[in-house]
Scaffold this motif. Sequence first.
Motif, PDB file in Angstrom:
ATOM      1  N   LYS A 182      44.371 -55.143 -12.567  1.00  0.00           N
ATOM      2  CA  LYS A 182      43.255 -54.195 -12.533  1.00  0.00           C
ATOM      3  C   LYS A 182      42.373 -54.448 -11.329  1.00  0.00           C
ATOM      4  N   ALA A 183      42.084 -55.723 -11.059  1.00  0.00           N
ATOM      5  CA  ALA A 183      41.229 -56.053  -9.918  1.00  0.00           C
ATOM      6  C   ALA A 183      41.907 -55.702  -8.601  1.00  0.00           C
ATOM      7  N   VAL A 184      43.215 -55.938  -8.509  1.00  0.00           N
ATOM      8  CA  VAL A 184      43.949 -55.629  -7.285  1.00  0.00           C
ATOM      9  C   VAL A 184      43.938 -54.135  -7.008  1.00  0.00           C
ATOM     10  N   TYR A 185      44.258 -53.327  -8.029  1.00  0.00           N
ATOM     11  CA  TYR A 185      44.281 -51.881  -7.842  1.00  0.00           C
ATOM     12  C   TYR A 185      42.896 -51.341  -7.524  1.00  0.00           C
ATOM     13  N   SER A 186      41.886 -51.901  -8.151  1.00  0.00           N
ATOM     14  CA  SER A 186      40.513 -51.465  -7.880  1.00  0.00           C
ATOM     15  C   SER A 186      40.126 -51.774  -6.439  1.00  0.00           C
ATOM     16  N   ALA A 187      40.517 -52.966  -5.969  1.00  0.00           N
ATOM     17  CA  ALA A 187      40.194 -53.351  -4.592  1.00  0.00           C
ATOM     18  C   ALA A 187      40.959 -52.492  -3.595  1.00  0.00           C
ATOM     19  N   ILE A 188      42.207 -52.162  -3.906  1.00  0.00           N
ATOM     20  CA  ILE A 188      42.994 -51.308  -3.021  1.00  0.00           C
ATOM     21  C   ILE A 188      42.342 -49.933  -2.911  1.00  0.00           C
ATOM     22  N   ALA A 189      41.892 -49.414  -4.050  1.00  0.00           N
ATOM     23  CA  ALA A 189      41.267 -48.100  -4.051  1.00  0.00           C
ATOM     24  C   ALA A 189      39.947 -48.100  -3.293  1.00  0.00           C
ATOM     25  N   GLU A 190      39.211 -49.199  -3.370  1.00  0.00           N
ATOM     26  CA  GLU A 190      37.887 -49.254  -2.755  1.00  0.00           C
ATOM     27  C   GLU A 190      37.901 -49.759  -1.324  1.00  0.00           C
ATOM     28  N   TYR A 191      38.843 -50.670  -1.009  1.00  0.00           N
ATOM     29  CA  TYR A 191      38.822 -51.306   0.310  1.00  0.00           C
ATOM     30  C   TYR A 191      40.112 -51.103   1.103  1.00  0.00           C
ATOM     31  N   ALA A 192      41.219 -51.739   0.640  1.00  0.00           N
ATOM     32  CA  ALA A 192      42.446 -51.757   1.432  1.00  0.00           C
ATOM     33  C   ALA A 192      43.581 -52.325   0.630  1.00  0.00           C
ATOM     34  N   GLY A 193      44.709 -52.664   1.322  1.00  0.00           N
ATOM     35  CA  GLY A 193      45.876 -53.198   0.630  1.00  0.00           C
ATOM     36  C   GLY A 193      46.293 -54.545   1.157  1.00  0.00           C
TER      37      GLY A 193
END
Length: 282
Positions: A182-193
Amino acid sequence: MAGAVLNTVNVRLNAPTIAFLLGHSSSVVVMVDQEYFPLAEEALKIWEEQSKGHYKPPLLIVIGDENCDPGALKSALGRGAVEYEKFLESGDPEYAWKPPEDEWQSISLGYTSGTTVSPKGVVLHHRGAYLMALSGPLVWGMTEGAVYLWTLPMFHCNGWCFPWSLAALCGTNICLRQVTAKAVYSAIAEYAGAAPPPSVLLAMSQKGFRVTHTYGLSETYGPSTVCAWKPEWDSLPPVTQARLNARQGVRYIGLEGLDIFNPQTMQPVPADGPLPNNEFHS
């Protein structure tokens, strides 16, 4: 810049093992996230007990985080620790730092996980870290201002030298306190990959990720070979693509040499081995 040797410690180790690392490396400064202060405090106590009168307390710096229990930080400061931001305020912004006199001088010390014996240390030098810090962005196509989502801990080969790479690129580090889906997908959506582990190549590609497979080890400062993807592979079936991407054998630009040897004779052999016939499960 301070001329110190970095030693990033695996936070998953127990206190006795961490005590060994601190003592073996003769650490003079211990920087710890407030979440792990109890672990560090226990390790320091064990180190002191085992030093038999030769223990010199290191400078203890605690990195505060509002997302953590404030009681842990308060407890740490009450035991003589210095808060990280306060520590930075004591620095001299006009300090005229100098590079090392010799590029082969040590820049970091990393310990492997000891299974039957005490952990072993790998010493890295400024030259190697410099080459890897610049080689990584070239291989990964990173440009100025790159955004990097961390799932790789710094105690793995100094984060593959990406802390230095991001500094060189004036990039942004996105750090997760807990590495969860969940944290990874949230960070990807908000910042990057960020690149996920190669063990999930097929599953990730099915979710729309473009995965690059690399290989390395502590002695090579992290990844030093990569699977150089060919455009003609784009039209192949996903399972075939995953088999091709499971290979890595093209050297990084910073790696001087790469070869394949017969393990019995240690003589070079042709690079014509078969494709891995691995099974992939989503």
